[in-house]
Design a protein around this motif. Structure first.
Motif, PDB file in Angstrom:
ATOM      1  N   ASP A 125       1.135  -1.075  -0.243  1.00 53.61           N
ATOM      2  CA  ASP A 125       0.455  -0.011  -0.289  1.00 53.61           C
ATOM      3  C   ASP A 125       0.488   1.259   0.319  1.00 53.61           C
ATOM      4  OD1 ASP A 125      -2.185   1.878   0.415  1.00 53.61           O
ATOM      5  OD2 ASP A 125      -2.692   0.950   1.824  1.00 53.61           O
ATOM      6  N   LYS A 187      -3.697   6.679  -8.514  1.00 46.48           N
ATOM      7  CA  LYS A 187      -3.708   5.338  -9.602  1.00 46.48           C
ATOM      8  C   LYS A 187      -2.297   5.962 -10.694  1.00 46.48           C
ATOM      9  CE  LYS A 187      -4.260   0.616 -10.549  1.00 46.48           C
ATOM     10  NZ  LYS A 187      -2.769   0.907 -11.643  1.00 46.48           N
ATOM     11  N   GLY A 198      -4.634   1.434  -2.258  1.00 46.73           N
ATOM     12  CA  GLY A 198      -5.709   0.470  -1.657  1.00 46.73           C
ATOM     13  C   GLY A 198      -6.729   1.427  -0.811  1.00 46.73           C
ATOM     14  N   PRO A 199      -7.349   0.971   0.033  1.00 49.34           N
ATOM     15  CA  PRO A 199      -8.969   1.609   0.993  1.00 49.34           C
ATOM     16  C   PRO A 199      -8.551   3.163   1.755  1.00 49.34           C
ATOM     17  CG  PRO A 199      -9.207  -0.640   1.109  1.00 49.34           C
ATOM     18  CD  PRO A 199      -7.332  -0.448   0.684  1.00 49.34           C
ATOM     19  N   ARG A 200      -7.012   3.541   2.140  1.00 46.82           N
ATOM     20  CA  ARG A 200      -6.704   4.449   2.574  1.00 46.82           C
ATOM     21  C   ARG A 200      -6.358   5.209   1.502  1.00 46.82           C
ATOM     22  NH1 ARG A 200      -2.745   6.587   3.659  1.00 46.82           N
ATOM     23  NH2 ARG A 200      -1.532   4.579   2.931  1.00 46.82           N
ATOM     24  N   MET A 202      -7.414   5.425  -1.225  1.00 41.26           N
ATOM     25  CA  MET A 202      -8.913   6.287  -2.753  1.00 41.26           C
ATOM     26  C   MET A 202      -9.436   6.789  -1.423  1.00 41.26           C
ATOM     27  SD  MET A 202      -9.632   3.105  -4.284  1.00 41.26           S
ATOM     28  CE  MET A 202     -11.461   2.623  -4.726  1.00 41.26           C
ATOM     29  N   THR A 203      -9.809   6.591   0.564  1.00 40.52           N
ATOM     30  CA  THR A 203     -10.515   7.471   0.757  1.00 40.52           C
ATOM     31  C   THR A 203      -9.901   8.938   1.032  1.00 40.52           C
ATOM     32  OG1 THR A 203     -10.703   5.490   2.451  1.00 40.52           O
ATOM     33  CG2 THR A 203     -11.389   7.563   3.427  1.00 40.52           C
TER      34      THR A 203
END
Length: 221
Positions: A125, A187, A198-200, A202-203
């Motif tokens: 990540d 990206k 990852g999710p973090r 993207m958040t």
């Protein structure tokens, strides 16, 4: 003048002759048995030697095939390592030569190396240190989408008619998609760092883009 042979001495000589004949037959039979045993033992020894030779030849063939497989796998692993190292890997030359006198099964060592390469190949990540860049991606995506939406609204107002109705709706949709637009440069950033988005991360991008979009919509009223 010779004395005549009596019947008793003749009988004794016949007995001795019979005993000698029996002894000769026994010795001959013993010699034949010994010869047969020696031939059988020699044949067994020859058969065992031939079997051992065949086993040794097969072991040699198996060892050569195993060496070829090991050499091919070493070359493949070395090529993967050189590709991972980039320019410095290309300067490393060919794979290392086998260590003289080395013993043991090379399969576990090669499996360990391959597993290590697979694990190091898997991207991780993005670190928290790039959060400002991720937030900037979200802001830039929101600003770009808002600018495109503003251009669409202006075009609708200019041309009127059906465009005057449809373009403002399109402008609103594009503006609301602004937070997602920031995921594109994020990206690219992740790919350059050989990491996953990852999710973090993207958040961070989506929150920064959403806040910017709301702020622009409120300011544009």
């Amino acid at each position: 003048m010779n004395e005549p042979v009596t019947s008793e001495s003749y009988a004794a000589q016949i007995r001795r002759l019979a005993e000698l004949s029996a002894r000769v037959r026994a010795q001959r039979d013993e010699a034949h048995t010994w010869h047969a045993q020696q031939c059988a033992a020699a044949e067994r020894a020859v058969a065992e030697a031939e079997a051992a030779l065949r086993r040794a030849e097969q072991e040699l063939v198996d060892a050569r095939e195993e060496q070829e497989r090991v050499d091919a796998e070493v070359a493949d692993l070395w090529q993967s390592l050189r590709g991972r190292l980039g320019g410095s890997g290309r300067r490393a030359g060919g794979p290392p030569a086998p260590v003289p006198g080395a013993t043991g099964d090379p399969a576990p060592l090669l499996a360990g190396v391959r597993d290590l390469l697979v694990r190091t190949r898997q991207p991780g990540d993005l670190p928290g240190s790039v959060n400002p860049l991720l937030a900037l991606c979200g802001v830039a995506g929101a600003v770009l989408a808002y600018a495109l939406g503003g251009a669409a609204r202006a075009a609708g107002e200019r041309y009127g008619g059906e465009l005057g109705v449809g373009l403002p709706v399109l402008a609103l949709v594009v503006t609301l998609l602004g937070p997602l637009v920031g995921l594109v440069p994020a990206k690219v950033l992740a790919d350059r760092r050989h990491a996953v988005l990852g999710p973090r991360p993207m958040t961070v991008v989506l929150v920064a883009g959403l806040v910017t979009t709301v702020a622009l919509l409120v300011a544009g009223r």
